[in-house]
Design a protein around this motif. Structure first.
Motif, short mmCIF file in Angstrom:
data_model
loop_
_atom_site.label_atom_id
_atom_site.label_comp_id
_atom_site.label_asym_id
_atom_site.label_seq_id
_atom_site.Cartn_x
_atom_site.Cartn_y
_atom_site.Cartn_z
N ALA A 110 0.83 -1.06 0.02
CA ALA A 110 0.12 -0.06 -0.04
C ALA A 110 0.99 1.19 0.03
CB ALA A 110 -0.99 0.08 1.32
N ILE A 111 0.27 2.29 -0.42
CA ILE A 111 0.64 3.66 -0.28
C ILE A 111 0.14 4.24 0.95
CG2 ILE A 111 1.12 6.01 -1.36
CD1 ILE A 111 0.90 4.60 -4.00
N PHE A 112 1.11 4.78 1.72
CA PHE A 112 0.46 5.72 3.04
C PHE A 112 1.41 7.09 2.94
CE2 PHE A 112 1.12 1.30 4.26
CZ PHE A 112 -0.30 0.89 4.81
N VAL A 113 0.13 8.07 3.22
CA VAL A 113 0.45 9.59 3.53
C VAL A 113 -0.34 10.05 4.47
CG1 VAL A 113 1.18 9.82 0.98
CG2 VAL A 113 -1.06 10.22 1.63
N LYS A 114 0.21 11.05 5.38
CA LYS A 114 -0.42 11.64 6.52
C LYS A 114 -0.91 13.04 5.82
CE LYS A 114 -0.46 12.19 11.43
NZ LYS A 114 0.42 11.79 12.53
N ILE A 115 -2.12 13.08 6.16
CA ILE A 115 -2.71 14.52 5.55
C ILE A 115 -3.60 15.27 6.84
CG2 ILE A 115 -3.12 13.52 3.41
CD1 ILE A 115 -6.06 13.59 3.64
N GLY A 116 -3.88 16.55 6.83
CA GLY A 116 -4.51 17.19 7.52
C GLY A 116 -4.42 18.76 7.34
N ASP A 117 -5.17 19.35 7.89
CA ASP A 117 -5.24 21.00 7.86
C ASP A 117 -5.30 21.73 9.10
OD1 ASP A 117 -5.78 23.06 5.68
OD2 ASP A 117 -7.28 23.48 7.24
N ASN A 118 -4.58 22.91 9.09
CA ASN A 118 -4.66 23.58 10.47
C ASN A 118 -5.56 24.63 10.78
OD1 ASN A 118 -2.00 22.22 10.90
ND2 ASN A 118 -0.95 23.64 9.41
N LEU A 119 -6.63 24.74 9.88
CA LEU A 119 -7.57 25.58 10.26
C LEU A 119 -9.17 25.09 10.08
CD1 LEU A 119 -7.95 28.20 11.70
CD2 LEU A 119 -7.67 29.48 9.60
N SER A 120 -9.53 25.40 8.81
CA SER A 120 -10.77 24.99 8.50
C SER A 120 -11.07 23.80 8.19
CB SER A 120 -11.19 25.69 7.11
OG SER A 120 -10.44 25.22 5.95
N GLY A 121 -10.05 22.79 8.05
CA GLY A 121 -10.23 21.27 7.87
C GLY A 121 -10.36 20.82 6.49
N VAL A 122 -10.13 19.48 6.30
CA VAL A 122 -9.95 18.68 4.86
C VAL A 122 -11.34 18.83 4.46
CG1 VAL A 122 -9.43 16.61 3.82
CG2 VAL A 122 -7.63 17.63 5.30
N LYS A 123 -11.57 18.90 3.19
CA LYS A 123 -12.77 18.94 2.42
C LYS A 123 -12.93 17.90 1.75
CE LYS A 123 -14.06 21.63 -0.71
NZ LYS A 123 -14.67 23.08 -1.28
N ASN A 124 -11.93 17.52 0.92
CA ASN A 124 -11.93 16.44 -0.02
C ASN A 124 -10.41 16.05 -0.12
OD1 ASN A 124 -11.28 18.01 -2.05
ND2 ASN A 124 -13.37 18.49 -2.27
N TYR A 125 -10.21 14.86 -0.81
CA TYR A 125 -8.81 14.27 -1.29
C TYR A 125 -9.09 13.31 -2.19
CZ TYR A 125 -10.64 11.06 2.16
OH TYR A 125 -11.34 10.22 2.97
N TYR A 126 -8.21 13.50 -3.40
CA TYR A 126 -8.25 12.71 -4.67
C TYR A 126 -7.03 11.95 -5.00
CZ TYR A 126 -12.97 14.92 -4.98
OH TYR A 126 -14.40 15.20 -4.91
N GLY A 127 -6.84 10.82 -5.10
CA GLY A 127 -5.49 10.16 -5.11
C GLY A 127 -5.98 9.44 -6.89
N TYR A 128 -4.63 9.63 -7.50
CA TYR A 128 -4.60 9.12 -9.10
C TYR A 128 -3.36 8.25 -9.04
CZ TYR A 128 -7.92 12.99 -9.38
OH TYR A 128 -8.73 14.08 -9.23
N ILE A 129 -3.41 7.33 -10.01
CA ILE A 129 -2.15 6.62 -10.46
C ILE A 129 -2.39 6.48 -11.83
CG2 ILE A 129 -1.06 4.20 -10.57
CD1 ILE A 129 -2.00 3.81 -7.64
N ASP A 130 -1.51 7.05 -12.56
CA ASP A 130 -1.33 7.25 -14.03
C ASP A 130 -2.56 8.02 -14.43
OD1 ASP A 130 1.14 5.65 -13.77
OD2 ASP A 130 0.03 3.75 -13.97
N GLY A 131 -3.08 8.86 -13.78
CA GLY A 131 -4.10 9.77 -14.20
C GLY A 131 -5.58 9.02 -14.01
#
Length: 574
Positions: A504-525
């Motif tokens: 698997a691929i692992f990354v840590k995400i977050g936001d310091n104020l308003s918060g994460v709304k969405n996230y989109y991952g792509y492999i080869d588009g």
């Protein structure tokens, strides 16, 4: 793995638990032999129905799973799967089953769904391009039979450790009901434990942080309690009482909530609280049940044995004058707390009070400062800088709303405005408008948010010269800009990495104020499904057979609530 564990499932064991006592408080009867336990483990609970939690009542039973994931979770009765949910916090993975007898069961914090349900969830996630989904199924689209395995237990969502959160709801009203009233009992012959008692002297004012409190230490065991320093308590005029209490059962060392509290004066019940059933839109009314100012100051849950006039939650089946007792006859009176768990085990505490016809305590009167807000009406406040609107039903008691203009904080686009008193709880959100300094350098209306001095952000919109948002409580607020993109911290992938041995691929995400709304991952588009874990904040993509050997490009876009976007991109080899 799911089928392997299913094959190892133990036969359902019959558990001979103590029957319910006949004197527990409930307003109606429920079928006792209809539902089965969701697990094939001896029932042991880490949380009880109606248990006091910060800002909410616990809505079900938490069945322990030996600190392990992966136990088969069974349908409690015949019915059909009516709803499936994958939530970032809350229940995590959850299944809802509607039954023909008018009830719906809920199973939360699941590790994984059964294969049929997993496919439905996966297909809907692909359709929505989002791993967080919540959708209804058609009646009888997925029928289930009593005992059928629907999932494996886990600890997804906002939860500290492995267990199954289990609820029984009224299908029509969606009120949640104590599962133990359906016969899903847990072995318990231990009476509740009583702690601090409290006497409240109101004089002629509403309940608030200025109400005079007399805390009384309590000692005892095995259901029999007394004051640590026995004395006759002097009272006069309008008076309330409170108590701290918790319950335990034979299956765990957890401190759980009690089922009912009765307050008796001279043998007559003047107040009753019982955790039979409640509606979710009133769960914040826990802050009307407890001594909220005391909780904010000490973290202690004192349960008030009187009802605030604006509280509508259905956990008060009976009271006389809302449990407020008026003492004015210059006589001795007997006050008794009767605290029960759902198995009927009972603990009592008796007080002697001496009534006086004249007020004998110096208390701070309800001063008419600020703007008077009656609990039973819509309330508004406005000036040239701030507007608020509190809809009727949001205040538990009348209050005097105060406004203070404080100095501007560094980086702010308005002064700081102290609105009301943080000790006054509120049931739901209210409209908060703040006029920003839109002439200040760097002003951007599209990035404006409202924050409080604790750093909590309320996302709103700039309109008609104001930043408009929904606030959840009173406190100190000001306008700030969110121009900073979310963060992306790669864990096991770098540009040019060899991922052949990685699953698997692992990354840590977050936001310091308003918060994460969405996230989109792509492999080869091509968009790929990624899962975000609430506890670790780690976002992951698990490789499948579509990723061939060779070079690939991974791209991740993360956007916050004010549309600031961060992008991570890396080539890798598989």
């Amino acid at each position: 793995m799911f089928k392997k564990l299913l094959a190892c499932t133990l036969l359902v064991i019959s558990f001979g638990f103590t029957a319910f006592a006949q004197d527990i408080v409930q307003t109606r009867q429920y079928p006792k032999d209809y539902f089965r336990y969701p697990l094939d483990l001896p029932p042991s609970t880490a949380g009880s129905f109606g248990e006091l939690r910060p800002n909410h009542f616990h809505a079900g039973l938490d069945f322990r799973t030996n600190q392990r994931d992966g136990y088969p979770v069974h349908a409690a009765a015949d019915g059909f799967v009516s709803r499936l949910k994958v939530q970032f916090g809350g229940f995590g993975n959850a299944v809802y089953i509607t039954h023909p007898n008018g009830f719906t069961t809920v199973y939360g914090h699941l590790q994984s769904f059964s294969p049929e349900l997993a496919k439905l969830v996966h297909d809907y996630q692909i359709q929505q391009k989002n791993d967080l989904v919540d959708f209804n199924l058609l009646p009888m689209q997925v029928p289930v039979t009593k005992g059928q395995v629907i999932a494996l237990s886990g600890h997804t969502g906002a939860v500290a450790g492995p267990h199954v959160h289990f609820e029984i709801r009224d299908t029509q009203t969606e009120q949640t009901i104590n599962p133990q009233l359906f016969g899903l009992t847990v072995r318990d012959d231990i009476p509740p434990v009583l702690g601090t008692a409290c006497v409240y002297r109101f004089n002629d004012g509403p309940f608030n942080e200025k109400t005079q409190r007399q805390l009384l230490g309590v000692v005892g065991a095995s259901g029999h309690y007394r004051l640590a320093n026995p004395a006759v308590i002097d009272v006069s005029g309008n008076t309330g009482f409170g108590i701290t209490a918790y319950d335990m059962n034979n299956t765990s060392a957890n401190h759980n909530g009690v089922y009912s509290i009765e307050l008796k004066v001279d043998g007559k019940t003047v107040f009753t609280f019982s955790v039979e059933r409640f509606a979710f839109d009133q769960t914040h009314a826990i802050n009307a049940l407890i001594d909220y100012p005391e909780f904010l100051e000490s973290g202690r849950f004192i349960q008030k044995c009187f009802v605030l006039p604006g509280s509508k939650i259905t956990l008060y089946p009976q009271s006389i004058n809302r449990g407020v007792v008026t003492f004015s006859d210059d006589s001795l009176h007997d006050v008794q707390y009767v605290v029960r768990d759902i198995a009927g085990n009972t603990s009592t505490l008796n007080l002697k009070v001496r009534s006086h016809s004249k007020t004998i305590h110096t208390v701070e009167l309800f001063k008419m400062l600020g703007t008077f807000f009656p609990y039973d009406k819509d309330n508004q406040f406005s000036n040239d800088k701030v507007k608020i609107n509190i809809p009727v039903g949001n205040l538990y008691d009348s209050m005097n709303f105060t406004f203070t203009d404080l100095p501007k904080r560094p980086g702010a686009y308005s002064d700081t405005y102290q609105l009301g008193d943080r000790f006054d709880p509120i049931n739901d959100t209210y409209d908060l408008w703040i006029k920003p300094d839109s002439t200040a350098p760097g002003w951007r209306a599209d990035k404006a948010v409202i924050v409080n001095v604790d750093g909590d952000c309320i996302v709103g919109n700039y309109e008609d010269g104001y930043v408009k948002a929904k606030a959840k409580g009173f406190g100190s607020y000001y306008v700030k800009l969110d121009t900073e993109a979310p963060y992306i911290h790669p864990i096991n992938i770098t540009d040019g990495a060899n991922m052949a041995a990685k699953h698997a691929i692992f990354v840590k995400i977050g936001d310091n104020l308003s918060g994460v709304k969405n996230y989109y991952g792509y492999i080869d588009g091509q968009w790929v499904l990624m899962h975000w874990d609430f506890k670790t904040k780690v976002l992951s993509y698990t490789f499948d057979d579509t990723i061939a050997h060779g070079k690939h490009t991974f791209k991740l876009d993360v956007t916050d609530q004010k549309d600031n976007t961060a992008t991570f991109k890396a080539d890798f080899y598989k």
